[in-house]
Design a protein around this motif. Sequence first.
Motif, PDB file in Angstrom:
ATOM      1  N   MET A  43       0.695  -1.078   0.008  1.00  0.00           N
ATOM      2  CA  MET A  43      -0.153   0.001  -0.178  1.00  0.00           C
ATOM      3  C   MET A  43       1.063   1.228   0.041  1.00  0.00           C
ATOM      4  SD  MET A  43      -2.891  -1.041   2.710  1.00  0.00           S
ATOM      5  CE  MET A  43      -4.239   0.070   2.286  1.00  0.00           C
ATOM      6  N   ASN A  44       0.223   2.219  -0.598  1.00  0.00           N
ATOM      7  CA  ASN A  44       1.037   3.615  -0.690  1.00  0.00           C
ATOM      8  C   ASN A  44       0.765   4.386   0.679  1.00  0.00           C
ATOM      9  OD1 ASN A  44       1.885   2.996  -3.126  1.00  0.00           O
ATOM     10  ND2 ASN A  44       0.402   3.965  -4.097  1.00  0.00           N
ATOM     11  N   PHE A  45       1.785   5.083   1.210  1.00  0.00           N
ATOM     12  CA  PHE A  45       1.668   5.939   2.387  1.00  0.00           C
ATOM     13  C   PHE A  45       2.115   7.407   2.091  1.00  0.00           C
ATOM     14  CE2 PHE A  45       5.597   3.873   3.216  1.00  0.00           C
ATOM     15  CZ  PHE A  45       6.182   4.810   3.931  1.00  0.00           C
ATOM     16  N   TYR A  46       1.732   8.132   2.810  1.00  0.00           N
ATOM     17  CA  TYR A  46       2.478   9.601   3.072  1.00  0.00           C
ATOM     18  C   TYR A  46       2.397  10.032   4.661  1.00  0.00           C
ATOM     19  CZ  TYR A  46       3.370  14.664   2.895  1.00  0.00           C
ATOM     20  OH  TYR A  46       3.983  15.421   2.801  1.00  0.00           O
ATOM     21  N   ILE A  47       3.633  10.549   4.987  1.00  0.00           N
ATOM     22  CA  ILE A  47       3.726  10.982   6.310  1.00  0.00           C
ATOM     23  C   ILE A  47       3.995  12.287   6.569  1.00  0.00           C
ATOM     24  CG2 ILE A  47       5.238  10.419   8.336  1.00  0.00           C
ATOM     25  CD1 ILE A  47       6.176   7.784   7.326  1.00  0.00           C
ATOM     26  N   ALA A  48       3.018  12.944   7.022  1.00  0.00           N
ATOM     27  CA  ALA A  48       3.253  14.516   7.405  1.00  0.00           C
ATOM     28  C   ALA A  48       3.680  14.846   8.877  1.00  0.00           C
ATOM     29  CB  ALA A  48       1.779  15.042   7.222  1.00  0.00           C
ATOM     30  N   SER A  49       4.546  15.786   8.924  1.00  0.00           N
ATOM     31  CA  SER A  49       5.016  16.059  10.253  1.00  0.00           C
ATOM     32  C   SER A  49       5.694  17.503  10.018  1.00  0.00           C
ATOM     33  CB  SER A  49       6.011  15.021  10.762  1.00  0.00           C
ATOM     34  OG  SER A  49       6.083  15.429  12.311  1.00  0.00           O
ATOM     35  N   GLY A  50       6.339  17.842  10.959  1.00  0.00           N
ATOM     36  CA  GLY A  50       7.149  19.141  11.005  1.00  0.00           C
ATOM     37  C   GLY A  50       8.830  18.725  10.640  1.00  0.00           C
ATOM     38  N   PHE A  51       9.574  19.745  10.091  1.00  0.00           N
ATOM     39  CA  PHE A  51      10.831  19.512  10.006  1.00  0.00           C
ATOM     40  C   PHE A  51      11.671  18.920  11.330  1.00  0.00           C
ATOM     41  CE2 PHE A  51      11.035  21.549   6.018  1.00  0.00           C
ATOM     42  CZ  PHE A  51      12.116  20.910   5.081  1.00  0.00           C
TER      43      PHE A  51
ATOM     44  N   LEU B  17       3.634  18.755  -5.070  1.00  0.00           N
ATOM     45  CA  LEU B  17       4.280  17.461  -4.580  1.00  0.00           C
ATOM     46  C   LEU B  17       3.483  16.796  -3.568  1.00  0.00           C
ATOM     47  CD1 LEU B  17       8.201  18.217  -5.412  1.00  0.00           C
ATOM     48  CD2 LEU B  17       6.295  16.852  -6.883  1.00  0.00           C
ATOM     49  N   GLU B  18       3.364  17.605  -2.471  1.00  0.00           N
ATOM     50  CA  GLU B  18       2.948  17.134  -1.399  1.00  0.00           C
ATOM     51  C   GLU B  18       1.359  16.692  -1.289  1.00  0.00           C
ATOM     52  OE1 GLU B  18       4.082  19.785   1.772  1.00  0.00           O
ATOM     53  OE2 GLU B  18       6.072  18.764   2.023  1.00  0.00           O
ATOM     54  N   LYS B  19       0.750  17.656  -2.076  1.00  0.00           N
ATOM     55  CA  LYS B  19      -0.655  17.437  -2.356  1.00  0.00           C
ATOM     56  C   LYS B  19      -0.838  15.990  -3.333  1.00  0.00           C
ATOM     57  CE  LYS B  19      -3.530  19.391  -5.633  1.00  0.00           C
ATOM     58  NZ  LYS B  19      -4.337  20.418  -6.354  1.00  0.00           N
TER      59      LYS B  19
ATOM     60  N   HIS C  99      -1.373  19.688   9.065  1.00  0.00           N
ATOM     61  CA  HIS C  99      -2.747  19.617   9.329  1.00  0.00           C
ATOM     62  C   HIS C  99      -3.470  19.812   8.043  1.00  0.00           C
ATOM     63  CE1 HIS C  99      -1.387  19.548  13.333  1.00  0.00           C
ATOM     64  NE2 HIS C  99      -2.421  19.015  13.578  1.00  0.00           N
ATOM     65  N   ILE C 100      -3.326  20.690   7.012  1.00  0.00           N
ATOM     66  CA  ILE C 100      -3.532  20.759   5.717  1.00  0.00           C
ATOM     67  C   ILE C 100      -3.800  19.702   5.141  1.00  0.00           C
ATOM     68  CG2 ILE C 100      -3.716  22.033   3.585  1.00  0.00           C
ATOM     69  CD1 ILE C 100      -2.744  24.434   5.333  1.00  0.00           C
ATOM     70  N   GLU C 101      -2.666  19.006   5.173  1.00  0.00           N
ATOM     71  CA  GLU C 101      -2.563  17.560   4.333  1.00  0.00           C
ATOM     72  C   GLU C 101      -3.407  16.644   4.956  1.00  0.00           C
ATOM     73  OE1 GLU C 101       2.145  18.312   3.270  1.00  0.00           O
ATOM     74  OE2 GLU C 101       1.438  17.247   5.033  1.00  0.00           O
ATOM     75  N   ALA C 102      -3.620  16.795   6.359  1.00  0.00           N
ATOM     76  CA  ALA C 102      -4.670  15.700   6.869  1.00  0.00           C
ATOM     77  C   ALA C 102      -5.916  16.162   6.702  1.00  0.00           C
ATOM     78  CB  ALA C 102      -4.360  15.791   8.227  1.00  0.00           C
TER      79      ALA C 102
END
Length: 129
Positions: free
Chosen positions: A1-9, A51-53, A73-76
């Motif tokens: 499955m494909n995943f994306y991880i969001a977080s801060g630097f 790219l992130e979207k 949080h926008i990505e979420a």
Amino acid sequence: MNFYIASGFSNKENVRHVAALLQEKGHRQTYDWTQNVRASTLNDLKRIGELEKTAVIESDFFIILLPAGVGSHIEAGIALGLGKRVFIYSPSQELFSFEKTSTFYYIEGVQRYTGTLDSFVLSVLRELT
């Protein structure tokens, strides 16, 4: 499955750790933003944002590692709007306390976790099977 991880630097090493554990189990990261340097122009922001979207759209599930900034949080929100499974990790219960939490952490399709990163990844893998 494909995943994306969001977080801060500030969490990029944790993002890399979680990504590596998921990749070891055959999952594919749609975009590794931890390889970027901080944007210094509006054109950089636009390019990275696109790219992130796209990466969120292409993911089958979405992870957000707290603490995270506005962009995460926008990505979420994009992931939730697209009906993706969302997994939220916080190193402590503090960010899930009523005074500091978000209403969107508690809606259908969102699962919250605390504890170690390794136990979080094991929980996510169990949920995906």
